[in-house]
Design a protein around this motif. Structure first.
Motif, PDB file in Angstrom:
ATOM      1  N   LEU A  47      64.247 -29.020 130.494  1.00 45.61           N
ATOM      2  CA  LEU A  47      64.911 -27.718 130.455  1.00 45.61           C
ATOM      3  C   LEU A  47      66.251 -27.815 131.182  1.00 45.61           C
ATOM      4  O   LEU A  47      66.361 -28.513 132.188  1.00 45.61           O
ATOM      5  CB  LEU A  47      64.033 -26.653 131.102  1.00 45.61           C
ATOM      6  CG  LEU A  47      62.796 -26.306 130.273  1.00 45.61           C
ATOM      7  CD1 LEU A  47      61.595 -26.085 131.170  1.00 45.61           C
ATOM      8  CD2 LEU A  47      63.070 -25.083 129.427  1.00 45.61           C
ATOM      9  N   ALA A  48      67.248 -27.104 130.663  1.00 42.92           N
ATOM     10  CA  ALA A  48      68.599 -27.192 131.217  1.00 42.92           C
ATOM     11  C   ALA A  48      68.963 -25.936 132.001  1.00 42.92           C
ATOM     12  O   ALA A  48      68.624 -24.820 131.595  1.00 42.92           O
ATOM     13  CB  ALA A  48      69.614 -27.402 130.092  1.00 42.92           C
ATOM     14  N   ILE A  82      69.118 -30.090 136.627  1.00 41.27           N
ATOM     15  CA  ILE A  82      69.452 -29.239 137.772  1.00 41.27           C
ATOM     16  C   ILE A  82      70.901 -29.549 138.147  1.00 41.27           C
ATOM     17  O   ILE A  82      71.263 -30.699 138.373  1.00 41.27           O
ATOM     18  CB  ILE A  82      68.522 -29.544 138.960  1.00 41.27           C
ATOM     19  CG1 ILE A  82      67.093 -29.068 138.657  1.00 41.27           C
ATOM     20  CG2 ILE A  82      69.044 -28.895 140.247  1.00 41.27           C
ATOM     21  CD1 ILE A  82      66.941 -27.564 138.519  1.00 41.27           C
ATOM     22  N   MET A  83      71.724 -28.503 138.212  1.00 41.29           N
ATOM     23  CA  MET A  83      73.138 -28.682 138.566  1.00 41.29           C
ATOM     24  C   MET A  83      73.245 -28.706 140.084  1.00 41.29           C
ATOM     25  O   MET A  83      73.267 -27.668 140.756  1.00 41.29           O
ATOM     26  CB  MET A  83      73.986 -27.563 137.974  1.00 41.29           C
ATOM     27  CG  MET A  83      73.924 -27.482 136.450  1.00 41.29           C
ATOM     28  SD  MET A  83      74.578 -28.956 135.623  1.00 41.29           S
ATOM     29  CE  MET A  83      73.084 -29.809 135.109  1.00 41.29           C
ATOM     30  N   GLY A 110      66.241 -34.415 136.593  1.00 39.68           N
ATOM     31  CA  GLY A 110      67.546 -34.804 136.085  1.00 39.68           C
ATOM     32  C   GLY A 110      68.625 -34.022 136.805  1.00 39.68           C
ATOM     33  O   GLY A 110      68.527 -32.803 136.951  1.00 39.68           O
ATOM     34  N   LEU A 111      69.658 -34.723 137.277  1.00 36.82           N
ATOM     35  CA  LEU A 111      70.691 -34.108 138.100  1.00 36.82           C
ATOM     36  C   LEU A 111      72.057 -34.165 137.420  1.00 36.82           C
ATOM     37  O   LEU A 111      72.458 -35.209 136.900  1.00 36.82           O
ATOM     38  CB  LEU A 111      70.787 -34.831 139.445  1.00 36.82           C
ATOM     39  CG  LEU A 111      69.543 -34.804 140.323  1.00 36.82           C
ATOM     40  CD1 LEU A 111      69.720 -35.742 141.511  1.00 36.82           C
ATOM     41  CD2 LEU A 111      69.250 -33.383 140.799  1.00 36.82           C
ATOM     42  N   GLY A 112      72.756 -33.037 137.447  1.00 38.37           N
ATOM     43  CA  GLY A 112      74.123 -32.985 136.947  1.00 38.37           C
ATOM     44  C   GLY A 112      75.062 -32.511 138.038  1.00 38.37           C
ATOM     45  O   GLY A 112      74.633 -31.871 139.002  1.00 38.37           O
ATOM     46  N   ARG A 113      76.357 -32.803 137.897  1.00 33.95           N
ATOM     47  CA  ARG A 113      77.317 -32.386 138.926  1.00 33.95           C
ATOM     48  C   ARG A 113      78.234 -31.268 138.469  1.00 33.95           C
ATOM     49  O   ARG A 113      79.154 -30.880 139.190  1.00 33.95           O
ATOM     50  CB  ARG A 113      78.144 -33.583 139.396  1.00 33.95           C
ATOM     51  CG  ARG A 113      79.112 -34.152 138.391  1.00 33.95           C
ATOM     52  CD  ARG A 113      79.800 -35.395 138.921  1.00 33.95           C
ATOM     53  NE  ARG A 113      80.835 -35.869 138.022  1.00 33.95           N
ATOM     54  CZ  ARG A 113      82.145 -35.770 138.253  1.00 33.95           C
ATOM     55  NH1 ARG A 113      82.571 -35.235 139.374  1.00 33.95           N
ATOM     56  NH2 ARG A 113      83.024 -36.220 137.372  1.00 33.95           N
ATOM     57  N   ALA A 114      77.984 -30.719 137.261  1.00 34.24           N
ATOM     58  CA  ALA A 114      78.750 -29.567 136.792  1.00 34.24           C
ATOM     59  C   ALA A 114      78.059 -28.284 137.255  1.00 34.24           C
ATOM     60  O   ALA A 114      76.897 -28.304 137.643  1.00 34.24           O
ATOM     61  CB  ALA A 114      78.850 -29.603 135.273  1.00 34.24           C
ATOM     62  N   PRO A 115      78.764 -27.140 137.208  1.00 37.09           N
ATOM     63  CA  PRO A 115      78.138 -25.892 137.643  1.00 37.09           C
ATOM     64  C   PRO A 115      77.188 -25.291 136.628  1.00 37.09           C
ATOM     65  O   PRO A 115      76.329 -24.497 136.981  1.00 37.09           O
ATOM     66  CB  PRO A 115      79.332 -24.961 137.876  1.00 37.09           C
ATOM     67  CG  PRO A 115      80.385 -25.473 136.948  1.00 37.09           C
ATOM     68  CD  PRO A 115      80.201 -26.963 136.916  1.00 37.09           C
TER      69      PRO A 115
END
Length: 330
Positions: A47-48, A82-83, A110-115
């Motif tokens: 899930l995003a 997860i941002m 899962g990790l992202g660096r965008a908002p």
């Protein structure tokens, strides 16, 4: 020749609200989709995190992950992603450490660096715009918090320490590909909305990969849109829902998933058509033979170990059938 039987299939879900539907109905449809994918042998269901996007109901990502995991049996469940700049690493570690205690060995982070949102909503989240610059350090902090207990430390995650949570780095550019390679972490590329850099990012990840305690060799997921139908013609018809929503995304309109239409003529301009087709450049659309051929070609051309699919299909029955077609193809 690459066999699709050797490549796991997974799903990325945004809890897309269909036009005229409620959020409650949307979440129930999402649960049924996850349960069907679980029975069909899909590898994972992610899930995003998005915020302030009318038509996308996955903002409380960790809450939904717990609900999906509780309603399924084997499929891995996690975040795509997860941002991290929106959250303190300790809070993320505690949430996912708790999920791991409830569903051991089934949780992906899962990790992202965008908002995952717009500048106005960034401020509503109390997000420091400089947080993205500290992404590598905060990934390290999460690895410590969720990893083996390293002895005395003023801050520990409880639950979280000594967890089985798998950390993934996600990206739509080259930054996370390089970081994942340097850390020896698994990597997922967002080809469903950033297709131009897919080949370069995946190649870079594999070229720079350094073995670690987590992985001995690189492991990459390519996320891409897929619309399987009984025939090529049906799939092209179903695709018009996604095409309409891309136009809404680019024009700042609500992102409710609309029903398909017989033709896009009169709905998009020539310029919008070019923009939509570029956005969906990696989309795999067609009947079973066409989808199998296109996925096999991608598996041969790109260094990927797993496919993850986003499926913007309006009708629930057609979406569940699409999962069956993918399972049969594999």
């Amino acid at each position: 020749m690459t066999s699709l039987a050797d490549i796991p299939f997974s799903l990325l879900d945004l809890a897309s609200v269909t036009r005229g539907s409620s959020i409650g109905d949307t979440l129930q449809r999402m649960f049924r989709c996850a349960q069907h994918a679980d029975k069909l042998g899909f590898e994972r269901f992610w899930l995003a995190e998005h915020h302030n996007m009318e038509g996308i109901a996955s903002s409380a990502t960790s809450v939904l992950i717990g609900q999906v995991a509780a309603k399924t049996e084997k499929i891995r469940v996690g975040s795509g992603g997860i941002m991290l700049p929106n959250h303190p690493p300790l809070v993320v570690a505690e949430q996912f450490g708790t999920l791991d205690c409830l569903f051991p060995g089934r949780i992906d982070l899962g990790l992202g660096r965008a908002p995952g949102t717009d500048p106005v909503t960034m401020r509503a989240l109390y997000r420091d715009e400089r947080r993205a610059d500290f992404f590598p350090d905060e990934v390290s902090e999460l690895q410590r918090l969720l990893g083996p207990d390293s002895g005395p430390h003023p801050v520990k995650s409880y639950p979280g320490s000594d967890s089985q949570v798998d950390i993934w780095l996600l990206g739509s550019s080259l930054f996370s590909a390089q970081l994942a390679a340097q850390r020896g972490l698994p990597y997922a590329f967002a080809g469903h909305f950033a297709p131009p850099l897919a080949r370069q990012a995946l190649n870079l990840y594999h070229q720079l990969f350094q073995p670690s305690d987590v992985l001995e060799k690189p492991y990459a997921i390519l996320c891409l849109p897929v619309i399987p139908g009984e025939t090529d013609e049906e799939a092209q018809y179903l695709l018009t829902s996604a095409q309409q929503r891309v136009i809404a995304l680019r024009t700042g309109k609500p992102l409710y998933l609309p029903p398909p239409v017989e033709t896009m003529e009169g709905i998009w301009s020539p310029m919008e058509r070019m923009q939509v087709e570029a956005f969906l450049d990696l989309a795999v659309v067609g009947g079973p033979a066409t989808v199998k051929s296109k996925l096999t070609m991608l598996a041969e051309q790109l260094p990927v170990q797993e496919f993850m699919f986003s499926m913007d299909i309006y009708d629930e029955g057609k979406r569940l059938r699409a999962l069956e077609l993918l399972a049969e193809i594999r």
